[in-house]
Design a protein around this motif. Sequence first.
Motif, mmCIF file in Angstrom:
data_model
loop_
_atom_site.group_PDB
_atom_site.id
_atom_site.type_symbol
_atom_site.label_atom_id
_atom_site.label_comp_id
_atom_site.label_asym_id
_atom_site.label_seq_id
_atom_site.Cartn_x
_atom_site.Cartn_y
_atom_site.Cartn_z
ATOM 1 N N PHE A 1 -10.425 -0.057 -29.549
ATOM 2 C CA PHE A 1 -10.148 -1.440 -29.178
ATOM 3 C C PHE A 1 -10.898 -2.422 -30.075
ATOM 4 O O PHE A 1 -10.297 -3.349 -30.633
ATOM 5 C CB PHE A 1 -10.525 -1.671 -27.714
ATOM 6 N N PHE A 2 -12.209 -2.217 -30.234
ATOM 7 C CA PHE A 2 -13.015 -3.196 -30.967
ATOM 8 C C PHE A 2 -12.806 -3.131 -32.474
ATOM 9 O O PHE A 2 -12.917 -4.153 -33.154
ATOM 10 C CB PHE A 2 -14.501 -3.004 -30.636
ATOM 11 N N ARG A 3 -12.510 -1.959 -33.015
ATOM 12 C CA ARG A 3 -12.374 -1.825 -34.464
ATOM 13 C C ARG A 3 -10.938 -1.998 -34.949
ATOM 14 O O ARG A 3 -10.711 -2.370 -36.104
ATOM 15 C CB ARG A 3 -12.891 -0.454 -34.908
ATOM 16 N N VAL A 4 -9.965 -1.740 -34.088
ATOM 17 C CA VAL A 4 -8.565 -1.768 -34.520
ATOM 18 C C VAL A 4 -7.786 -2.884 -33.821
ATOM 19 O O VAL A 4 -7.180 -3.742 -34.474
ATOM 20 C CB VAL A 4 -7.881 -0.404 -34.261
ATOM 21 N N ALA A 5 -7.796 -2.900 -32.499
ATOM 22 C CA ALA A 5 -6.945 -3.826 -31.760
ATOM 23 C C ALA A 5 -7.495 -5.249 -31.747
ATOM 24 O O ALA A 5 -6.744 -6.210 -31.955
ATOM 25 C CB ALA A 5 -6.759 -3.323 -30.327
ATOM 26 N N PHE A 6 -8.784 -5.381 -31.525
ATOM 27 C CA PHE A 6 -9.350 -6.718 -31.362
ATOM 28 C C PHE A 6 -9.167 -7.612 -32.591
ATOM 29 O O PHE A 6 -8.835 -8.794 -32.436
ATOM 30 C CB PHE A 6 -10.829 -6.611 -30.993
ATOM 31 N N PRO A 7 -9.395 -7.121 -33.837
ATOM 32 C CA PRO A 7 -9.147 -8.011 -34.990
ATOM 33 C C PRO A 7 -7.705 -8.499 -35.071
ATOM 34 O O PRO A 7 -7.465 -9.635 -35.512
ATOM 35 C CB PRO A 7 -9.505 -7.127 -36.194
ATOM 36 N N LEU A 8 -6.752 -7.672 -34.654
ATOM 37 C CA LEU A 8 -5.356 -8.095 -34.680
ATOM 38 C C LEU A 8 -5.047 -9.100 -33.573
ATOM 39 O O LEU A 8 -4.104 -9.885 -33.701
ATOM 40 C CB LEU A 8 -4.444 -6.881 -34.538
ATOM 41 N N MET A 9 -5.825 -9.074 -32.510
ATOM 42 C CA MET A 9 -5.595 -9.971 -31.385
ATOM 43 C C MET A 9 -6.394 -11.258 -31.481
ATOM 44 O O MET A 9 -6.331 -12.094 -30.579
ATOM 45 C CB MET A 9 -5.957 -9.239 -30.082
ATOM 46 N N ARG A 10 -7.152 -11.446 -32.548
ATOM 47 C CA ARG A 10 -8.074 -12.578 -32.633
ATOM 48 C C ARG A 10 -7.393 -13.933 -32.457
ATOM 49 O O ARG A 10 -7.934 -14.802 -31.751
ATOM 50 C CB ARG A 10 -8.836 -12.548 -33.955
ATOM 51 N N PRO A 11 -6.232 -14.205 -33.051
ATOM 52 C CA PRO A 11 -5.620 -15.522 -32.822
ATOM 53 C C PRO A 11 -5.343 -15.804 -31.353
ATOM 54 O O PRO A 11 -5.589 -16.911 -30.867
ATOM 55 C CB PRO A 11 -4.326 -15.454 -33.640
ATOM 56 N N ALA A 12 -4.847 -14.798 -30.631
ATOM 57 C CA ALA A 12 -4.578 -15.005 -29.207
ATOM 58 C C ALA A 12 -5.874 -15.146 -28.421
ATOM 59 O O ALA A 12 -5.943 -15.917 -27.462
ATOM 60 C CB ALA A 12 -3.750 -13.838 -28.663
ATOM 61 N N VAL A 13 -6.908 -14.404 -28.814
ATOM 62 C CA VAL A 13 -8.204 -14.509 -28.131
ATOM 63 C C VAL A 13 -8.765 -15.926 -28.274
ATOM 64 O O VAL A 13 -9.246 -16.528 -27.301
ATOM 65 C CB VAL A 13 -9.191 -13.462 -28.681
ATOM 66 N N VAL A 14 -8.708 -16.465 -29.481
ATOM 67 C CA VAL A 14 -9.212 -17.823 -29.709
ATOM 68 C C VAL A 14 -8.373 -18.837 -28.930
ATOM 69 O O VAL A 14 -8.904 -19.811 -28.385
ATOM 70 C CB VAL A 14 -9.215 -18.136 -31.215
ATOM 71 N N THR A 15 -7.065 -18.618 -28.869
ATOM 72 C CA THR A 15 -6.199 -19.523 -28.113
ATOM 73 C C THR A 15 -6.566 -19.526 -26.636
ATOM 74 O O THR A 15 -6.704 -20.588 -26.019
ATOM 75 C CB THR A 15 -4.731 -19.106 -28.287
ATOM 76 N N VAL A 16 -6.731 -18.348 -26.054
ATOM 77 C CA VAL A 16 -7.097 -18.260 -24.640
ATOM 78 C C VAL A 16 -8.480 -18.868 -24.400
ATOM 79 O O VAL A 16 -8.699 -19.567 -23.410
ATOM 80 C CB VAL A 16 -7.052 -16.794 -24.171
#
Length: 293
Positions: free
Chosen positions: A194-209
């Motif tokens: 999650f932290f090494r693969v998925a989270f970097p790809l989800m960063r735009p949505a994380v910042v939006t939320v």
Amino acid sequence: MTTVSRAAGHRRPQRHLPLQVLLGFLVVYFLVPFWWVIVNSSKDAPGLFGGGNTLWFTDNVDYFGNLERLFTYDGGIYGRWILNSTLYALAGGIGATILAVMAGYGFAKYRFAGRRFTFSVLLGALMVPGTALVIPTFIMFSGLGLTNTIWAVILPSLLNPFGVYLMHVYARDAVPDEILDAARVDGAGEMRTFFRVAFPLMRPAVVTVLLLSAVASWNNYFLPLAMLSDNRLFPVTVGLGVWQGIASANNSGGTSLWSLIIMGALVSVVPLIIAFFTLQRHWRGGLSVGGLR
């Protein structure tokens, strides 16, 4: 051929002219109230009620005087309100983002019993206005003895159904299952995947939320108004509302509060502007990373 292309080039601006006019109208519509706050926060009580132009400055521009009176009035209570709003926004925004990321990623990438039913309940929660839940929340927190505490404002702010839905949609489309499977085959655990693969790809949505949750917590008015009775725990929204009630009820002695209220509204917007531009940099960076991968 050249003549045709030139003619098409001349017709193109006319095609977009209605859209440009509409966008210009929207820009003016949203900027005029902000400009009104900037202008009138420089005025004293006679300048506000003297009948002059409300969209332009008077001869007596006194930003620093109003700012000093704002932070010294009633023992400097406004500064405490700003700190309270900062605490509520940070705790509520970060907490709601963490829960939304975990829940959204779980709904998108894991299969478990009751997944569809739980997600249907989540979608139903999106249709319930937040103000409709304030009174039941107050009754529940009153039974727990948590009213008139900071937890009465922070804990309800951690629940963000829209953030969970946004993270679910983004994780489903932006994080391919093949990449996760490849990481698991290489021996990575679920947390590392999650932290090494998925989270970097989800960063735009994380910042939006994070941005939406922090702004919602900062602008929250009805929940702290119902939960809090101690003015030292008020956020800036409720505090300015109290001042406005005092100024409206006392037309003689309370009119001087209006310049403080307008200056307080201007100061309360500044942290949101800083947060937006700060997170926007990470937002663009996350979009670039997602595009490269």
